[in-house]
Design a protein around this motif. Sequence first.
Motif, mmCIF file in Angstrom:
data_model
loop_
_atom_site.group_PDB
_atom_site.id
_atom_site.type_symbol
_atom_site.label_atom_id
_atom_site.label_comp_id
_atom_site.label_asym_id
_atom_site.label_seq_id
_atom_site.Cartn_x
_atom_site.Cartn_y
_atom_site.Cartn_z
ATOM 1 N N ASP A 112 0.794 -1.222 0.000
ATOM 2 C CA ASP A 112 0.000 0.000 0.000
ATOM 3 C C ASP A 112 0.833 1.282 0.000
ATOM 4 N N VAL A 113 2.153 1.149 0.133
ATOM 5 C CA VAL A 113 3.032 2.319 0.079
ATOM 6 C C VAL A 113 4.114 2.069 -0.969
ATOM 7 N N ARG A 114 4.902 3.113 -1.232
ATOM 8 C CA ARG A 114 6.014 2.992 -2.174
ATOM 9 C C ARG A 114 7.321 3.084 -1.384
ATOM 10 N N TRP A 115 8.136 2.052 -1.493
ATOM 11 C CA TRP A 115 9.394 1.984 -0.756
ATOM 12 C C TRP A 115 10.456 2.711 -1.568
ATOM 13 N N VAL A 116 11.098 3.682 -0.952
ATOM 14 C CA VAL A 116 11.932 4.638 -1.695
ATOM 15 C C VAL A 116 13.414 4.282 -1.675
ATOM 16 N N GLY A 117 13.998 4.257 -0.478
ATOM 17 C CA GLY A 117 15.434 4.028 -0.368
ATOM 18 C C GLY A 117 15.794 3.616 1.037
ATOM 19 N N THR A 118 17.039 3.205 1.213
ATOM 20 C CA THR A 118 17.524 2.786 2.522
ATOM 21 C C THR A 118 18.478 3.821 3.105
ATOM 22 N N ALA A 119 18.552 3.828 4.428
ATOM 23 C CA ALA A 119 19.522 4.670 5.127
ATOM 24 C C ALA A 119 20.764 3.876 5.504
ATOM 25 N N GLY A 120 20.624 2.569 5.580
ATOM 26 C CA GLY A 120 21.718 1.700 6.003
ATOM 27 C C GLY A 120 21.149 0.546 6.798
ATOM 28 N N ALA A 121 22.007 -0.193 7.438
ATOM 29 C CA ALA A 121 21.538 -1.391 8.132
ATOM 30 C C ALA A 121 22.471 -1.788 9.259
ATOM 31 N N ASP A 122 21.920 -2.594 10.134
ATOM 32 C CA ASP A 122 22.691 -3.340 11.114
ATOM 33 C C ASP A 122 22.343 -4.800 10.873
ATOM 34 N N PHE A 123 23.057 -5.708 11.510
ATOM 35 C CA PHE A 123 22.798 -7.119 11.276
ATOM 36 C C PHE A 123 22.717 -7.869 12.596
ATOM 37 N N GLY A 124 21.921 -8.926 12.596
ATOM 38 C CA GLY A 124 21.772 -9.734 13.792
ATOM 39 C C GLY A 124 23.072 -10.426 14.167
ATOM 40 N N ALA A 125 23.195 -10.737 15.455
ATOM 41 C CA ALA A 125 24.387 -11.407 15.964
ATOM 42 C C ALA A 125 23.978 -12.437 17.006
ATOM 43 N N VAL A 126 24.618 -13.589 16.969
ATOM 44 C CA VAL A 126 24.396 -14.650 17.949
ATOM 45 C C VAL A 126 25.537 -14.573 18.948
ATOM 46 N N VAL A 127 25.213 -14.207 20.190
ATOM 47 C CA VAL A 127 26.236 -13.841 21.165
ATOM 48 C C VAL A 127 26.169 -14.744 22.391
ATOM 49 N N VAL A 128 27.356 -15.156 22.872
ATOM 50 C CA VAL A 128 27.462 -15.934 24.104
ATOM 51 C C VAL A 128 28.544 -15.323 24.988
ATOM 52 N N ARG A 129 28.604 -15.767 26.221
ATOM 53 C CA ARG A 129 29.697 -15.333 27.089
ATOM 54 C C ARG A 129 31.011 -15.906 26.597
ATOM 55 N N ALA A 130 32.086 -15.243 26.932
ATOM 56 C CA ALA A 130 33.402 -15.686 26.470
ATOM 57 C C ALA A 130 33.744 -17.082 26.973
ATOM 58 N N ARG A 221 31.512 -13.430 23.164
ATOM 59 C CA ARG A 221 31.977 -13.940 21.876
ATOM 60 C C ARG A 221 30.785 -14.000 20.922
ATOM 61 N N VAL A 222 30.986 -13.577 19.704
ATOM 62 C CA VAL A 222 29.940 -13.639 18.683
ATOM 63 C C VAL A 222 30.141 -14.915 17.876
ATOM 64 N N LEU A 223 29.166 -15.807 17.953
ATOM 65 C CA LEU A 223 29.255 -17.070 17.227
ATOM 66 C C LEU A 223 29.019 -16.879 15.732
ATOM 67 N N ALA A 224 28.193 -15.900 15.394
ATOM 68 C CA ALA A 224 27.889 -15.669 13.980
ATOM 69 C C ALA A 224 27.230 -14.311 13.816
ATOM 70 N N VAL A 225 27.476 -13.706 12.679
ATOM 71 C CA VAL A 225 26.706 -12.532 12.277
ATOM 72 C C VAL A 225 25.702 -12.987 11.230
ATOM 73 N N MET A 226 24.529 -12.371 11.248
ATOM 74 C CA MET A 226 23.468 -12.760 10.333
ATOM 75 C C MET A 226 23.444 -11.853 9.113
ATOM 76 N N SER A 227 24.606 -11.653 8.526
ATOM 77 C CA SER A 227 24.743 -10.841 7.324
ATOM 78 C C SER A 227 24.958 -11.755 6.122
ATOM 79 N N PRO A 228 24.659 -11.283 4.919
ATOM 80 C CA PRO A 228 24.857 -12.120 3.734
ATOM 81 C C PRO A 228 26.324 -12.453 3.496
#
Length: 325
Positions: A112-130, A221-228
């Motif tokens: 129902d709307v028109r998507w114009v552009g992006t400002a940027g992004a952050d990405f998910g991270a899977v985090v555990v204690r060291a 510690r970051v086990l993984a980033v959820m970026s492409p």
Amino acid sequence: MSFARLGATIVAAATAFTAPAFAQSQIDRPECVAPANPGGGFDLTCRVAQTGLEPHIADPVQVTFMPGGIGAVAYNLFNTTRTDDGSAIVAFSTGSLLNIVTGKYGDFTEKDVRWVGTAGADFGAVVVRADSDYQELKGLMDDFSADPASVVVGAGGSVGSQDWMKGALLLREAGASPMDMRYVAFDGGGDAIAALLGGSIQVYMGDVGEMVPHIESGQMRVLAVMSPDRLDAPFAEIPTAMEQGYDVEWTILRGFYMGGDVSDADYQKWVDAFEAAYATEEFAAVQKEKGLLPLNMAGAELQASIEERVQRLREIATEAGLLSN
């Protein structure tokens, strides 16, 4: 092709050539609506447009605020009385897409709307204690597959939130139901991190952008980033979930939409301005200053990406029991 590849084009922060000159877009009284009170993510998103588009729009972008329903008031307004307003863009995030999916924006959909552009992004991270027993993502995914309830996951959001969705995606990839996730909701990321460090939860579903000081301190510690793809420093040594064999991506997208009845000419003015900005080092500097990573899409590319992302979110939300079949 994986979901992450459908429109997620990561643009380098600097180019090896000089960007061509672009004419300024002539937009009458350009406005960016932040659908919240001053401060916070929507305000930040509009400030990226205000500063980053300045060389590419003849008049300065004015930032206005329209709080209510975590974006619902603005979404309804631009689907009713301001549907053809060619001067205004409205800030959104992946959280806005979730609200659309779960009906928190009423009967209006992403179409129902028109998507114009992006400002940027952050990405998910899977985090555990060291000192966690989980040295890599595989160990966690094996436990999710064998007994999802054996792992206590926490984040700064309720069931159905962005952070919850990150965990849901992992369980889905592990062959388990998101409904079986043992999830603890906190008021914010700070509380969730404190719980992780205190041992109340085992895994924190966070954002990679917030991890810099904690990684440097050696506490987590970051086990993984959820970026492409792998990110640049200081995250270059962190593997993605994809390269570890799990088709999981979570992009915290920030960008802008317009009313659905905006003319093609007015819409294209904004698209041209964003594409001109993306080609410059100056825009990349604005993104970095605001704590965002480059994820630059505009016009048809963004429209297609949004539709793919929303469809995936609907599938996950349905499996998780947040939507009826």
